[in-house]
Write an enzyme that holds these catalytic residues in place. Structure first.
Site, PDB file in Angstrom:
ATOM      1  N   GLN A  13      15.276 115.451   6.858  1.00 45.28           N
ATOM      2  CA  GLN A  13      14.114 114.649   7.238  1.00 45.28           C
ATOM      3  C   GLN A  13      13.444 113.989   6.040  1.00 45.28           C
ATOM      4  O   GLN A  13      12.658 113.069   6.216  1.00 45.28           O
ATOM      5  CB  GLN A  13      13.084 115.504   7.987  1.00 45.28           C
ATOM      6  CG  GLN A  13      13.553 115.943   9.360  1.00 45.28           C
ATOM      7  CD  GLN A  13      12.523 116.819  10.010  1.00 45.28           C
ATOM      8  OE1 GLN A  13      12.471 118.024   9.762  1.00 45.28           O
ATOM      9  NE2 GLN A  13      11.675 116.223  10.818  1.00 45.28           N
ATOM     10  N   CYS A  30       7.927 116.453  16.643  1.00 41.23           N
ATOM     11  CA  CYS A  30       8.791 116.335  15.476  1.00 41.23           C
ATOM     12  C   CYS A  30       8.194 115.351  14.481  1.00 41.23           C
ATOM     13  O   CYS A  30       7.706 114.282  14.872  1.00 41.23           O
ATOM     14  CB  CYS A  30      10.172 115.854  15.918  1.00 41.23           C
ATOM     15  SG  CYS A  30      11.380 115.789  14.608  1.00 41.23           S
ATOM     16  N   LEU A  31       8.245 115.706  13.196  1.00 43.06           N
ATOM     17  CA  LEU A  31       7.743 114.799  12.165  1.00 43.06           C
ATOM     18  C   LEU A  31       8.568 113.513  12.098  1.00 43.06           C
ATOM     19  O   LEU A  31       8.076 112.491  11.634  1.00 43.06           O
ATOM     20  CB  LEU A  31       7.734 115.492  10.804  1.00 43.06           C
ATOM     21  CG  LEU A  31       6.841 116.725  10.694  1.00 43.06           C
ATOM     22  CD1 LEU A  31       6.981 117.371   9.321  1.00 43.06           C
ATOM     23  CD2 LEU A  31       5.393 116.364  10.973  1.00 43.06           C
ATOM     24  N   HIS A  48      15.119 124.222  16.461  1.00 44.09           N
ATOM     25  CA  HIS A  48      14.751 122.813  16.299  1.00 44.09           C
ATOM     26  C   HIS A  48      15.190 122.310  14.919  1.00 44.09           C
ATOM     27  O   HIS A  48      15.806 121.250  14.801  1.00 44.09           O
ATOM     28  CB  HIS A  48      13.235 122.677  16.474  1.00 44.09           C
ATOM     29  CG  HIS A  48      12.702 121.297  16.294  1.00 44.09           C
ATOM     30  ND1 HIS A  48      12.202 120.568  17.352  1.00 44.09           N
ATOM     31  CD2 HIS A  48      12.569 120.511  15.201  1.00 44.09           C
ATOM     32  CE1 HIS A  48      11.794 119.388  16.893  1.00 44.09           C
ATOM     33  NE2 HIS A  48      12.004 119.339  15.587  1.00 44.09           N
ATOM     34  N   GLU A  49      14.868 123.077  13.868  1.00 36.06           N
ATOM     35  CA  GLU A  49      15.194 122.631  12.504  1.00 36.06           C
ATOM     36  C   GLU A  49      16.688 122.720  12.213  1.00 36.06           C
ATOM     37  O   GLU A  49      17.247 121.841  11.555  1.00 36.06           O
ATOM     38  CB  GLU A  49      14.385 123.426  11.476  1.00 36.06           C
ATOM     39  CG  GLU A  49      12.880 123.267  11.596  1.00 36.06           C
ATOM     40  CD  GLU A  49      12.380 121.831  11.588  1.00 36.06           C
ATOM     41  OE1 GLU A  49      13.027 120.956  10.971  1.00 36.06           O
ATOM     42  OE2 GLU A  49      11.341 121.574  12.218  1.00 36.06           O
ATOM     43  N   HIS A  93      18.326 119.708  13.470  1.00 31.46           N
ATOM     44  CA  HIS A  93      18.245 118.577  12.530  1.00 31.46           C
ATOM     45  C   HIS A  93      19.416 118.616  11.550  1.00 31.46           C
ATOM     46  O   HIS A  93      20.031 117.583  11.266  1.00 31.46           O
ATOM     47  CB  HIS A  93      16.938 118.615  11.723  1.00 31.46           C
ATOM     48  CG  HIS A  93      15.770 118.002  12.390  1.00 31.46           C
ATOM     49  ND1 HIS A  93      15.709 116.669  12.733  1.00 31.46           N
ATOM     50  CD2 HIS A  93      14.585 118.535  12.764  1.00 31.46           C
ATOM     51  CE1 HIS A  93      14.545 116.416  13.292  1.00 31.46           C
ATOM     52  NE2 HIS A  93      13.837 117.538  13.331  1.00 31.46           N
TER      53      HIS A  93
END
Length: 176
Positions: free
Chosen positions: A51, A94-95, A136-137, A140
């Site tokens: 990210q 989410c960022l 979630h991470e 990514h």
């Protein structure tokens, strides 16, 4: 210097899969500290290296409640090795997709193998928001966004919105 989250267009063709971290050293520890600072500034509870433009299998998170002291955690080369059959639904954001939230169903518990900042192999069994955040991470790191769990209609709506925002942010005359 603090890194800043990138807005990654939710298009599978544009996603990059993260590469394993080969060495835990002071540079990696500094990068993890920068990621934590970025996550707290955002504010968020989790951030994957991809990210912030680094396709490495590294993530940071802190799921402490607002009234609790910070509890930063760093996971190097995390892999989910076990998932429960029981499912939970959590509202996720989410960022990389600011200001959009949706309910996502995931396994209620996961077991994650990872390396800590001392270079030691660890295993963590997680449930609740920690399990959700880890999944979630780690998604990514594997090129998956939480919107991939939504219906095609909802996902397409989000993708259109963020493509439009990206076009609006691109200066006139820029090619790319």
């Amino acid at each position: 210097m603090t890194t800043r989250p990138l807005i990654l267009l939710p298009d599978p063709k544009l996603r990059e899969v993260s590469k394993p971290v080969e060495r835990v050293d002071d540079d990696l520890r500094k990068f993890a500290d920068d990621m934590l600072e970025t996550m707290y500034d955002a504010p968020g509870i989790g951030l994957a290296a991809i990210q912030v433009g680094e396709p490495r299998r590294l993530l940071v998170l802190d799921v402490a409640e607002k009234d609790e002291p910070r509890n930063p955690q760093v996971f190097i080369n995390p892999e989910i090795v076990e998932r429960s059959d029981v499912r939970n639904v959590h509202e996720e954001g989410c960022l990389s997709i600011p200001d959009y939230y949706a309910e996502v169903e995931r396994p209620a518990e996961v077991t994650v193998d990872y390396i800590d900042l001392d270079g030691k192999k660890q295993t963590l069994k997680a449930d609740g928001i920690l399990a959700t955040c880890l999944q979630h991470e780690i998604d990514h790191l594997n090129g998956v966004l939480f919107i991939d769990y939504l219906s095609k209609l909802k996902r397409d709506m989000v993708v259109r919105k963020f493509r439009k925002l990206a076009r609006e942010r691109t200066p006139a005359g820029m090619v790319g």
